[in-house]
Design an enzyme around this catalytic site. Sequence first.
Site, mmCIF file in Angstrom:
data_model
loop_
_atom_site.group_PDB
_atom_site.id
_atom_site.type_symbol
_atom_site.label_atom_id
_atom_site.label_comp_id
_atom_site.label_asym_id
_atom_site.label_seq_id
_atom_site.Cartn_x
_atom_site.Cartn_y
_atom_site.Cartn_z
ATOM 1 N N VAL A 162 0.835 -1.203 0.000
ATOM 2 C CA VAL A 162 0.000 0.000 0.000
ATOM 3 C C VAL A 162 0.867 1.249 0.000
ATOM 4 O O VAL A 162 0.675 2.169 -0.811
ATOM 5 C CB VAL A 162 -0.940 0.001 1.236
ATOM 6 C CG1 VAL A 162 -1.596 1.375 1.407
ATOM 7 C CG2 VAL A 162 -1.997 -1.087 1.109
ATOM 8 N N VAL A 169 8.799 1.260 5.599
ATOM 9 C CA VAL A 169 8.443 -0.138 5.327
ATOM 10 C C VAL A 169 9.629 -0.939 4.786
ATOM 11 O O VAL A 169 9.456 -2.038 4.265
ATOM 12 C CB VAL A 169 7.245 -0.218 4.361
ATOM 13 C CG1 VAL A 169 5.992 0.292 5.041
ATOM 14 C CG2 VAL A 169 7.506 0.572 3.080
ATOM 15 N N ASP A 216 12.613 -3.457 4.815
ATOM 16 C CA ASP A 216 12.856 -4.704 5.552
ATOM 17 C C ASP A 216 11.616 -5.213 6.282
ATOM 18 O O ASP A 216 11.727 -5.896 7.307
ATOM 19 C CB ASP A 216 14.004 -4.528 6.558
ATOM 20 C CG ASP A 216 15.298 -4.100 5.888
ATOM 21 O OD1 ASP A 216 15.548 -4.555 4.757
ATOM 22 O OD2 ASP A 216 16.043 -3.306 6.485
ATOM 23 N N ARG A 242 -8.448 -5.461 19.132
ATOM 24 C CA ARG A 242 -9.885 -5.644 18.975
ATOM 25 C C ARG A 242 -10.574 -4.484 19.696
ATOM 26 O O ARG A 242 -10.236 -4.144 20.825
ATOM 27 C CB ARG A 242 -10.320 -6.995 19.538
ATOM 28 C CG ARG A 242 -9.625 -8.161 18.822
ATOM 29 C CD ARG A 242 -10.277 -9.494 19.132
ATOM 30 N NE ARG A 242 -9.515 -10.590 18.553
ATOM 31 C CZ ARG A 242 -9.594 -10.987 17.290
ATOM 32 N NH1 ARG A 242 -10.404 -10.339 16.459
ATOM 33 N NH2 ARG A 242 -8.877 -12.003 16.851
ATOM 34 N N PHE A 243 -11.551 -3.890 19.027
ATOM 35 C CA PHE A 243 -12.198 -2.686 19.554
ATOM 36 C C PHE A 243 -13.691 -2.768 19.263
ATOM 37 O O PHE A 243 -14.203 -2.112 18.357
ATOM 38 C CB PHE A 243 -11.565 -1.453 18.895
ATOM 39 C CG PHE A 243 -12.025 -0.132 19.448
ATOM 40 C CD1 PHE A 243 -12.041 0.114 20.811
ATOM 41 C CD2 PHE A 243 -12.421 0.885 18.591
ATOM 42 C CE1 PHE A 243 -12.455 1.339 21.310
ATOM 43 C CE2 PHE A 243 -12.833 2.119 19.068
ATOM 44 C CZ PHE A 243 -12.848 2.346 20.439
ATOM 45 N N GLY A 249 -14.427 -9.063 10.894
ATOM 46 C CA GLY A 249 -14.741 -7.981 11.817
ATOM 47 C C GLY A 249 -14.173 -6.655 11.347
ATOM 48 O O GLY A 249 -14.816 -5.606 11.481
ATOM 49 N N ASP A 252 -7.373 -17.671 8.839
ATOM 50 C CA ASP A 252 -8.528 -18.567 8.821
ATOM 51 C C ASP A 252 -9.062 -18.856 7.419
ATOM 52 O O ASP A 252 -9.793 -19.825 7.227
ATOM 53 C CB ASP A 252 -9.663 -17.988 9.668
ATOM 54 C CG ASP A 252 -9.285 -17.836 11.133
ATOM 55 O OD1 ASP A 252 -8.431 -18.611 11.604
ATOM 56 O OD2 ASP A 252 -9.835 -16.941 11.806
ATOM 57 N N GLY A 293 -0.666 -35.435 5.477
ATOM 58 C CA GLY A 293 -0.970 -36.860 5.418
ATOM 59 C C GLY A 293 -1.757 -37.370 6.610
ATOM 60 O O GLY A 293 -1.600 -38.527 7.019
#
Length: 320
Positions: free
Chosen positions: A24, A58, A60, A73-74, A105, A128, A186
């Site tokens: 970005v 940004v 490395d 988380r808010f 979220g 996920d 496996g």
Amino acid sequence: MIKKIGVLTSGGDAPGMNAAIRGVVRSALTEGLEVMGIYDGYLGLYEDRMVQLDRYSVSDMINRGGTFLGSARFPEFRDENIRAVAIENLKKRGIDALVVIGGDGSYMGAMRLTEMGFPCIGLPGTIDNDIKGTDYTIGFFTALSTVVEAIDRLRDTSSSHQRISVVEVMGRYCGDLTLAAAIAGGCEFVVVPEVEFSREDLVNEIKAGIAKGKKHAIVAITEHMCDVDELAHFIEKETGRETRATVLGHIQRGGSPVPYDRILASRMGAYAIELLLAGYGGRCVGIQNEQLVHHDIIDAIENMKRPFKGDWLDCAKKLY
């Protein structure tokens, strides 16, 4: 006309988030835009904790796991008054658009800001792989590599002791990570939330394997489906084979991103800037059939369905 953008990471961290931020930032700078990094996701946005980013900010970073901007988380961001403060902070800084990297979220927060008139682009960052509108999410393949390495190690000791190992894999309510790990590792048995699960049926399958001469086995199961220690005890009681449970936990979120995640994150980050410069807002980026795509973020959250990878399950079962 967009002159300055903000970028944040939100929710659970995923390997490749730093690569996405880098994509970005450097793409925006190449196009003559200014970039502000927002610390700790929507919490930092609400608290007005931001920093100007240049190309050296940004450097490395493409190989680093986690997110250098931090995440939090808010849940209070559901409150429209909280979001109004966040938008005021963005406008006060002269920010015209926002790139949000995170899971469902995080997308919900971006959708709410979009509904309030502030343009956002969402990038799917979660191990996920449960985001609609994309085949794969940033971080999935790195987490897969971590899980498979753990399964390989467990197989070494399980085979030495003729033991059954139950491995709990992350994924929340999506079985993609478990399925992919079961195939690549496996695993003899796999249990995912998309398919009805019975302890008795699993034990019968294990017994059938033992009857065929199988000396050890790995059972891969997605988190939140049951208490894996209790499951291991039940398997041991019913089969007479020593059984141990292993919860891989947050180790799955860490580590240097694999090349595919670095490439995917870089491409998606650059594509987000392309979309903003083309006048798009309220979109989320995905990859489908190896092509970058974008969808209406509201439609993606509320209407799109995410297909279950049933062919992966069929493959895993054929290879038991």
